[in-house]
Motif scaffolding. Sequence first.
Motif, PDB file in Angstrom:
ATOM      1  N   LEU A   5       0.786  -1.116   0.140  1.00  0.00           N
ATOM      2  CA  LEU A   5       0.079  -0.059   0.014  1.00  0.00           C
ATOM      3  C   LEU A   5       0.761   1.213  -0.063  1.00  0.00           C
ATOM      4  N   GLU A   6       1.009   1.896  -1.120  1.00  0.00           N
ATOM      5  CA  GLU A   6       1.868   2.843  -1.361  1.00  0.00           C
ATOM      6  C   GLU A   6       1.004   4.377  -0.968  1.00  0.00           C
ATOM      7  N   ILE A   7       1.467   5.159  -0.129  1.00  0.00           N
ATOM      8  CA  ILE A   7       0.965   6.398   0.292  1.00  0.00           C
ATOM      9  C   ILE A   7       1.907   7.519  -0.352  1.00  0.00           C
ATOM     10  N   HIS A   8       1.274   8.479  -1.310  1.00  0.00           N
ATOM     11  CA  HIS A   8       2.098   9.559  -1.492  1.00  0.00           C
ATOM     12  C   HIS A   8       1.556  10.743  -0.793  1.00  0.00           C
ATOM     13  N   PHE A  28      -5.880   5.669   7.097  1.00  0.00           N
ATOM     14  CA  PHE A  28      -5.116   4.545   8.042  1.00  0.00           C
ATOM     15  C   PHE A  28      -6.232   3.753   8.355  1.00  0.00           C
ATOM     16  N   ALA A  29      -7.496   4.349   8.726  1.00  0.00           N
ATOM     17  CA  ALA A  29      -8.698   3.329   8.912  1.00  0.00           C
ATOM     18  C   ALA A  29      -8.937   2.537   7.638  1.00  0.00           C
ATOM     19  N   ARG A  30      -8.909   2.892   6.266  1.00  0.00           N
ATOM     20  CA  ARG A  30      -8.848   2.187   5.343  1.00  0.00           C
ATOM     21  C   ARG A  30      -7.766   0.931   5.388  1.00  0.00           C
ATOM     22  N   ILE A  31      -6.572   1.282   5.706  1.00  0.00           N
ATOM     23  CA  ILE A  31      -5.338   0.440   5.673  1.00  0.00           C
ATOM     24  C   ILE A  31      -5.872  -0.723   6.850  1.00  0.00           C
ATOM     25  N   ARG A  32      -6.359  -0.342   8.157  1.00  0.00           N
ATOM     26  CA  ARG A  32      -6.824  -1.163   9.179  1.00  0.00           C
ATOM     27  C   ARG A  32      -7.802  -2.098   8.666  1.00  0.00           C
ATOM     28  N   GLU A  33      -8.800  -1.574   7.930  1.00  0.00           N
ATOM     29  CA  GLU A  33      -9.713  -2.559   7.269  1.00  0.00           C
ATOM     30  C   GLU A  33      -9.267  -3.641   6.300  1.00  0.00           C
ATOM     31  N   LYS A  34      -8.358  -3.085   5.585  1.00  0.00           N
ATOM     32  CA  LYS A  34      -7.500  -4.033   4.561  1.00  0.00           C
ATOM     33  C   LYS A  34      -6.711  -5.317   5.703  1.00  0.00           C
ATOM     34  N   ILE A  35      -6.039  -4.779   6.823  1.00  0.00           N
ATOM     35  CA  ILE A  35      -5.524  -5.698   7.612  1.00  0.00           C
ATOM     36  C   ILE A  35      -6.568  -6.935   7.971  1.00  0.00           C
ATOM     37  N   GLU A  36      -7.854  -6.155   8.697  1.00  0.00           N
ATOM     38  CA  GLU A  36      -8.626  -6.851   9.320  1.00  0.00           C
ATOM     39  C   GLU A  36      -9.301  -8.074   8.345  1.00  0.00           C
ATOM     40  N   ASN A  40      -4.125 -12.870   7.466  1.00  0.00           N
ATOM     41  CA  ASN A  40      -2.759 -13.654   7.030  1.00  0.00           C
ATOM     42  C   ASN A  40      -1.969 -13.128   6.054  1.00  0.00           C
ATOM     43  N   ALA A  41      -2.459 -11.909   5.621  1.00  0.00           N
ATOM     44  CA  ALA A  41      -1.600 -11.406   4.521  1.00  0.00           C
ATOM     45  C   ALA A  41      -0.497 -10.476   4.994  1.00  0.00           C
ATOM     46  N   LEU A  42       0.849 -10.326   4.552  1.00  0.00           N
ATOM     47  CA  LEU A  42       1.737  -9.458   4.892  1.00  0.00           C
ATOM     48  C   LEU A  42       1.303  -8.275   4.152  1.00  0.00           C
ATOM     49  N   ILE A  43       1.130  -6.962   5.050  1.00  0.00           N
ATOM     50  CA  ILE A  43       0.733  -5.800   4.763  1.00  0.00           C
ATOM     51  C   ILE A  43       2.005  -4.618   4.720  1.00  0.00           C
ATOM     52  N   CYS A  44       2.502  -4.093   3.659  1.00  0.00           N
ATOM     53  CA  CYS A  44       3.746  -3.401   3.215  1.00  0.00           C
ATOM     54  C   CYS A  44       2.932  -2.078   3.440  1.00  0.00           C
ATOM     55  N   LEU A  85      -1.335   0.851  14.324  1.00  0.00           N
ATOM     56  CA  LEU A  85      -0.788  -0.452  13.817  1.00  0.00           C
ATOM     57  C   LEU A  85       0.211  -1.386  14.229  1.00  0.00           C
ATOM     58  N   LYS A  86       0.798  -1.030  15.430  1.00  0.00           N
ATOM     59  CA  LYS A  86       1.610  -1.685  16.172  1.00  0.00           C
ATOM     60  C   LYS A  86       1.057  -3.102  16.711  1.00  0.00           C
ATOM     61  N   LYS A  87      -0.153  -3.042  16.679  1.00  0.00           N
ATOM     62  CA  LYS A  87      -0.921  -4.155  17.379  1.00  0.00           C
ATOM     63  C   LYS A  87      -0.884  -5.467  16.460  1.00  0.00           C
ATOM     64  N   TYR A  88      -0.664  -5.161  15.054  1.00  0.00           N
ATOM     65  CA  TYR A  88      -0.903  -6.152  14.261  1.00  0.00           C
ATOM     66  C   TYR A  88       0.683  -6.644  13.674  1.00  0.00           C
ATOM     67  N   ARG A  89       0.763  -7.903  13.919  1.00  0.00           N
ATOM     68  CA  ARG A  89       2.031  -8.616  13.484  1.00  0.00           C
ATOM     69  C   ARG A  89       2.381  -8.588  11.963  1.00  0.00           C
ATOM     70  N   ASN A  90       1.530  -8.513  11.430  1.00  0.00           N
ATOM     71  CA  ASN A  90       1.763  -8.731   9.762  1.00  0.00           C
ATOM     72  C   ASN A  90       1.786  -7.306   8.987  1.00  0.00           C
ATOM     73  N   VAL A  91       2.060  -6.102   9.792  1.00  0.00           N
ATOM     74  CA  VAL A  91       2.302  -4.899   9.102  1.00  0.00           C
ATOM     75  C   VAL A  91       3.726  -4.486   9.084  1.00  0.00           C
ATOM     76  N   ILE A  92       4.152  -4.055   8.010  1.00  0.00           N
ATOM     77  CA  ILE A  92       5.545  -3.234   8.038  1.00  0.00           C
ATOM     78  C   ILE A  92       5.260  -1.801   7.362  1.00  0.00           C
ATOM     79  N   VAL A  93       5.775  -0.839   8.263  1.00  0.00           N
ATOM     80  CA  VAL A  93       5.652   0.450   7.544  1.00  0.00           C
ATOM     81  C   VAL A  93       6.939   1.123   7.283  1.00  0.00           C
ATOM     82  N   LEU A  94       6.977   1.177   5.802  1.00  0.00           N
ATOM     83  CA  LEU A  94       8.483   1.758   5.459  1.00  0.00           C
ATOM     84  C   LEU A  94       8.227   3.180   4.884  1.00  0.00           C
ATOM     85  N   THR A  95       9.289   3.817   5.144  1.00  0.00           N
ATOM     86  CA  THR A  95       9.184   5.311   4.894  1.00  0.00           C
ATOM     87  C   THR A  95      10.315   5.535   3.808  1.00  0.00           C
TER      88      THR A  95
END
Length: 165
Positions: A5-8, A28-36, A40-44, A85-95
């Motif tokens: 998920l790329e954020i401009h 970020f609410a939409r990102i959390r929806e995608k996570i939920e 089981n998916a890795l979300i970057c 987002l820290k509570k989700y183990r399958n999320v990586i935030v890259l900047t």
Amino acid sequence: GGYLLEIHSHSLFSKWFSESGKLVHKLFARIREKIEDDPNALICVLVDEVESLAAMRAKGGGESGTEPSDAIRAVNSLLTSIDRLKKYRNVIVLTTTNITQSVDSAFVDRADIKQYIGLPTVRARYEILRSCVDELIRVGIVTAKGSDKGDDEEEGNDSTEDNYE
């Protein structure tokens, strides 16, 4: 599976007062929806040019042209959203940033890993530019010198040089 998920960052600023923080929150609410939806998916989450969104609050915010307090609200919303987002183990935030000194220190403090990646070598820069020009030739935006004559190589050129118009 996984998602990138790329954020401009610059697109999250609004000309309307207090809207930027709300836009960050909604994103970020939409990102959390995608996570939920797919736990089981890795979300970057890639935030490109993060300095636009996480500008130092001590200086009154970014260069968006909006009210400085609006930029502060956007930074606060970003920090809160990343904390959630820290509570989700399958999320990586890259900047990414080219202006590290402009990024808010509270944002930097939240990073588990900070990695400086320097400039590419001269040869790598050449290859990047060469591949871009080759793609422009491939799609017909530019032509190689001599290509309209049907010659593969012009006299005096060796195979290590590329000639473009």
